[in-house]
Design an enzyme around this catalytic site. Structure first.
Site, PDB file in Angstrom:
ATOM      1  N   ASN A  76       0.686  -1.252  -0.013  1.00 52.85           N
ATOM      2  CA  ASN A  76      -0.068   0.029   0.015  1.00 52.85           C
ATOM      3  C   ASN A  76       0.608   1.180  -0.140  1.00 52.85           C
ATOM      4  OD1 ASN A  76       0.932  -0.621   2.671  1.00 52.85           O
ATOM      5  ND2 ASN A  76      -1.002   0.257   3.502  1.00 52.85           N
ATOM      6  N   GLU A 116       4.349  -4.531  12.370  1.00 52.68           N
ATOM      7  CA  GLU A 116       3.145  -3.239  12.330  1.00 52.68           C
ATOM      8  C   GLU A 116       2.168  -3.890  11.614  1.00 52.68           C
ATOM      9  OE1 GLU A 116       1.002  -0.759  10.380  1.00 52.68           O
ATOM     10  OE2 GLU A 116       2.708   0.238   9.752  1.00 52.68           O
ATOM     11  N   CYS A 119      -3.374   0.664   6.514  1.00 53.80           N
ATOM     12  CA  CYS A 119      -3.653  -0.007   8.283  1.00 53.80           C
ATOM     13  C   CYS A 119      -4.230   0.957   9.076  1.00 53.80           C
ATOM     14  CB  CYS A 119      -2.258  -0.487   8.615  1.00 53.80           C
ATOM     15  SG  CYS A 119      -0.883   0.754   8.668  1.00 53.80           S
TER      16      CYS A 119
END
Length: 485
Positions: A154, A253, A287
């Site tokens: 992303n 993460e 996210c």
């Protein structure tokens, strides 16, 4: 910058190497599915060799001077700045992100690189701890060693650089695997920047391959001391299990289900402005993206009306058009998954306040209202331009709903009572809470990371320094010590 035909190779031990797999991979433009580059995938043997070379190179790089490390980082930044427009175009073409998103990503990439220059002197710096008059206690940070780095599709350039730059600044070496879908912006361009900067061969290795070729090779190789991964919580758990068995550190993460809480005294218009941006930037494929909008019942109807009106007017289409807000999802699988979420939500009985549509590979905004916070729709990380708006009876219930998730990455609270908001922020179990702002925020000098299923560890200066170094205690006995036996 060199042409794509050159950068479609792995960068191993200072050389651009053709992969040895029998398979090739076409990197596609998500908007029109045109081929950007064809990559011959690297093999498991090449991956293992890159770890061997990284281990050897790190021994010398660990002895580099502060000036050498800073000089390399500065020259890498110079390269990116000189090739800014091509970098941005590549981000747009590979990720399907808009021009705005590409500019944001490029700027963050530079910021993480330039921040790393500031703490390149943290290794070998001595800190004295008070002890007895007869003993000196010196504390050092030393380079950790080899770091295994895995980045997602992303924000590939930024999320790769936030591991690579600190690792190099602190005397480590890196074997980096970007998501092959975005191998150029997530790996090759960064490798080219450090090649230009004169980084010694083997300190950074970028391997273009996929899991089918290498399996768990990025995780179970004996050389890396830390695995840095950004991606799903499911994969993060798998990495954590392997790392634990092999006593490796992790910086994870992972996924998110970020709540955007609108309390009873909030400025509705500004909350809507923030929610539109924080939900639909990069088509929701972040996210930290707003995943649940939780609104006090006193403001609910007004918020819904204004949010839907704004979402209806968002432009969509070709991400290379600077006016486009909603571009394509990364691939057909993600698009089909989003459509399945939508159909499931309809079956659950959620109200459709705005029904979007599929236009080619673009999904236009969907807005669901009267959503149950415990529903599958609300509890799923959607990664798509699908907004869910949930009604809370009280401010306290809104905060309780915000916490009712397995995730804990980012969160937001909108209210006019700033003092009360900060108290409430501490009650939300997430790594980050933003008051009167949306959930998508990042910077190189803040502790970025999540709680619960959203990850382990923190990026950002100075927290990343502890993550990517090992602490050493050296004591010096200045007089002869008398022992009891």
């Amino acid at each position: 910058m060199q042409t794509v035909s050159v950068l479609n190779k792995s960068y191993l031990n200072g050389e651009w190497i053709e992969g040895k797999s029998s398979r090739t991979y076409d990197i596609l433009n998500p908007y029109d599915r045109s081929v950007i580059a064809t990559v011959r995938l690297a093999s498991k043997e090449q991956l293992d060799e890159s770890f061997d070379r990284a281990k050897e190179a790190q021994k010398l790089w660990a002895k580099s001077t502060v000036e050498e490390r800073r000089g390399v980082l500065q020259k890498a930044a110079e390269y990116l700045k000189a090739n800014q427009e091509e970098c941005i175009q590549t981000i747009v073409r590979e990720t399907g992100g808009t021009v705005l998103k590409a500019h944001v990503e490029f700027q963050l990439t530079l910021e993480f690189l330039e921040e790393a220059i500031k703490y390149a002197d943290e290794v070998y710096k001595v800190r004295e701890i008070p002890g007895s008059p007869e003993k000196l206690n010196h504390i050092y940070r030393l380079p950790l060693g080899v770091i295994s780095s895995i980045s997602p599709f992303n924000f590939p350039m930024n999320l790769s650089m936030r591991t690579i730059a600190p690792a190099i600044a602190l005397g480590n070496s890196v074997v980096h695997k970007p998501d092959i879908q975005v191998g150029l912006s997530g790996g090759s361009i960064i490798a080219k920047a450090f090649e230009y900067a004169g980084l010694p061969k083997g300190v950074l290795n970028v391997i273009l391959t996929d899991i089918e070729e290498i399996g768990d090779g990025m995780l179970n190789n004996p050389h890396p001391k830390l695995i840095s991964f950004t991606g799903s919580s499911a994969v993060g758990r798998h990495i954590g299990a392997i790392a634990g068995q092999n006593l490796k550190r992790v910086a994870l993460e992972l996924g998110g289900n970020s709540p955007f809480v609108v309390l009873s005294d909030a400025d509705v218009d500004q909350a809507v402005n923030a929610a539109i941006f924080g939900k639909f930037i990069h088509q929701g494929q972040i996210c930290m993206i707003i995943n649940r909008i939780i609104v006090h019942q006193d403001l609910y109807d007004e918020f819904v009306d204004k949010f839907v009106a704004r979402a209806t007017g968002l432009s969509f289409g070709d991400p290379s058009d600077p006016n486009t807000v909603i571009g394509p999802l990364i691939n057909e699988k993600q698009l089909e998954k989003a459509l399945q979420y939508i159909e499931a939500a309809k079956q659950e009985g959620a109200t459709i306040a705005l029904e979007g549509k599929r236009v080619g590979n673009v999904l236009t905004p969907f807005v669901f209202t009267n959503v149950d916070n415990s529903s599958k729709l609300a509890q799923t990380e959607l990664f798509a331009p699908i907004a869910t708006i949930i009604k809370a009876a009280t401010n306290n219930e809104a905060i309780e709903m915000a916490n009712d998730t397995i995730y804990g990455l980012s969160s937001s609270i909108f209210t006019s009572d700033l003092a009360r908001a900060e108290e409430l922020a501490l009650n939300i179990d997430s790594g980050m809470t933003h008051i009167n702002d949306q959930t998508v925020n990042d910077a190189p000098n803040i502790p970025f990371g999540g709680n619960k299923a959203s990850g382990l560890g923190r990026f950002g200066n100075p927290w990343i320094v502890d993550e990517f170094t090992v602490t050493k205690w050296v004591s010096v006995q200045t007089t002869q010590r008398q022992y009891p036996f």
